[in-house]
Write an enzyme that holds these catalytic residues in place. Structure first.
Site, PDB file in Angstrom:
ATOM      1  N   GLU A  98       0.818  -1.210   0.000  1.00 18.00           N
ATOM      2  CA  GLU A  98       0.000   0.000   0.000  1.00 18.00           C
ATOM      3  C   GLU A  98       0.854   1.264   0.000  1.00 18.00           C
ATOM      4  O   GLU A  98       0.608   2.195  -0.765  1.00 18.00           O
ATOM      5  CB  GLU A  98      -0.925   0.009   1.221  1.00 18.00           C
ATOM      6  CG  GLU A  98      -1.877   1.194   1.246  1.00 18.00           C
ATOM      7  CD  GLU A  98      -2.841   1.134   2.415  1.00 18.00           C
ATOM      8  OE1 GLU A  98      -3.987   1.587   2.245  1.00 18.00           O
ATOM      9  OE2 GLU A  98      -2.458   0.652   3.488  1.00 18.00           O
ATOM     10  N   GLY A 134     -13.029 -16.462   4.273  1.00 17.18           N
ATOM     11  CA  GLY A 134     -12.623 -17.747   3.718  1.00 17.18           C
ATOM     12  C   GLY A 134     -11.892 -18.583   4.743  1.00 17.18           C
ATOM     13  O   GLY A 134     -12.441 -18.986   5.752  1.00 17.18           O
TER      14      GLY A 134
END
Length: 455
Positions: A249, A388
């Protein structure tokens, strides 16, 4: 190319050198500690020599005297020899043909070198077989080949299953190390946050550690604080380990500026705006000089995948910690359009990477907006965004929460909570930390006022 079709040529082993190693320790057991550091049972080509050396190693670990009689007794019990007379004859032959125990280091080197050559031979054949199968793409083949070579460098036996006895010996040896005088070399790396280290036992090798929070909670700062603390601690020890940071980032410059603010205690806003006083310049220069000596590396490649990370990390000789900022910006080799499936694949690969490299991996992750709709906005495991298998793959899950972010009148304006929501190695709890946004810095609460972890 012909050599690849040979399972074991004479250049891959030296039976006489193996006999000399065993004969030397039987003739002079005092050299055993040095030999055990250099040679493992799987370094021997002969299965009989592997079994004999494993007996010697076990006897040494259990403080049982090692000589021809005691080793022969154990070897007969384990049916390494068909009879006592056969075993006595073979061990006596080894002892009688031994040139000199003074050359033990040379014998050990020959046995060790042959093991690595043998392993390379096996790896080369395996790589060619994978290529010839035509079932994998180039990137997967490259990653597989790199892993095989990396495993050899780490001294791992790439042939497959390992006896339980080896694992027990390794576990026993590690227990001795973490309870000995040099225990700091072998226990988990310290985060620098005392109560957090007490709960988690530090950052343990092969662990995947998730740090998750809503935006604005300081998860990047927290991770960089830990990375810097680990690098600082490693720099001051003989067993220096290196820290690798993947920033998907922020650029290297932005991340370095933030670390400088934390280390120099200079207002991060001043660094961004360029309004820096003379006193601040002095502090920045001092801190920049110190930070430059830390064993820490930053990679700001955008959209990097796990395979590319592993290729870079395998080139770091003394890797001690990996930090990744952050999960949702990583790319995957999966062709699925399902984001949950992609994230699950990435976290599974990162857990495998942590185990292969035998280092702790800190992975930053976003949280879903579900926390915003609750009265109690403290994160829970179900808040992991596109979760997940994140929770399943992680060994430790840490959440950051600051009450003052949601409540301007809170009495805990500078207090952050580090919530240990999952800990595969022990208890869970909440640790309070001091948050100083001015310097993007977390620190321990004053010990005298610190409360025990909240259950």
């Amino acid at each position: 190319m012909d050599t690849l079709n040979v399972s074991a040529n004479e250049f891959t082993y030296n039976i006489y050198a193996e006999q000399c190693v065993i004969g030397s320790v039987l003739a002079d057991p005092s050299i055993l500690p040095s030999v055990i550091e250099k040679v493992s049972p799987n370094h021997f080509y002969s299965e009989q020599h592997q079994a004999i050396y494993r007996i010697i190693q076990t006897m040494f670990t259990n403080n049982i005297p090692v000589d021809i009689v005691t080793v022969l007794n154990e070897a007969v019990k384990l049916h390494i020899f068909e009879s006592v007379s056969e075993g006595k004859r073979y061990l006596a032959e080894i002892a009688n043909t031994l040139p000199s125990t003074e050359n033990i280091n040379t014998y050990c080197k020959i046995v060790s070198d042959k093991f690595y050559i043998r392993s390379l031979n096996i790896a080369a054949k395996s790589i060619i077989e994978e290529i010839q199968s035509g079932e994998e793409d180039a990137q997967i083949l490259i990653d597989s080949a790199e892993k095989k070579i990396f495993d050899i460098r780490q001294g791992k036996d790439i042939r497959g299953l390992d006896p339980l006895s080896n694992a027990v010996l390794e576990a026993y040896d590690r227990l001795g190390k973490i309870t000995g005088e040099d225990r700091e070399k072998y226990i988990g790396a310290k985060t620098g946050f005392t109560l957090l280290d007490t709960i988690t036992s530090g950052l343990n090798k092969s662990d995947l550690i998730i740090i998750a929070a809503r935006p604005g909670m300081g998860k990047t700062s927290f991770a960089m604080n830990i990375a810097t603390n680990v690098a600082r601690r490693n720099k001051d020890t003989a067993n220096e380990k290196e820290v690798a940071v993947f920033s998907l980032e922020m650029s290297k410059e932005q991340l370095a500026t933030r670390i400088l603010s934390t280390e120099a205690l200079v207002d991060s806003h001043s660094l961004r705006s360029g309004r820096i006083s003379n006193d601040d310049w002095v502090k920045l220069a001092t801190s920049a000089g110190y930070l430059s000596t830390l064993p820490m590396y930053i990679d700001d490649t955008a959209g990097i995948n796990v395979q590319q990370m592993k290729a870079k990390l395998r080139r770091i000789k003394n890797l001690g910690l990996v930090v990744i900022d952050y999960l949702q910006l990583m790319e995957s080799t999966s062709r699925s359009d399902n984001r949950v499936t992609v994230i699950s694949e990435i976290t599974r690969q990162l857990k495998i990477m942590a185990k292969e490299l035998d280092v702790p991996v800190i992975l930053l992750s976003q949280l879903s907006r579900a926390t915003e709709s609750r009265s109690d906005k403290r994160p829970v495991l179900s808040d992991l965004r596109e979760s997940g298998s994140i929770e399943q793959d992680a060994d430790i899950v840490l959440f950051l929460y600051r009450e003052a972010y949601y409540n301007a009148t809170s009495a805990k304006q500078n207090i952050a909570e580090c919530i240990v929501a999952k800990n595969r190695h022990g208890e869970m709890g909440t640790v309070e930390l001091v948050w100083d946004g001015k310097y993007t810095r977390f620190s321990n609460v004053d010990f005298n006022n610190q409360q025990p972890p909240t259950p």
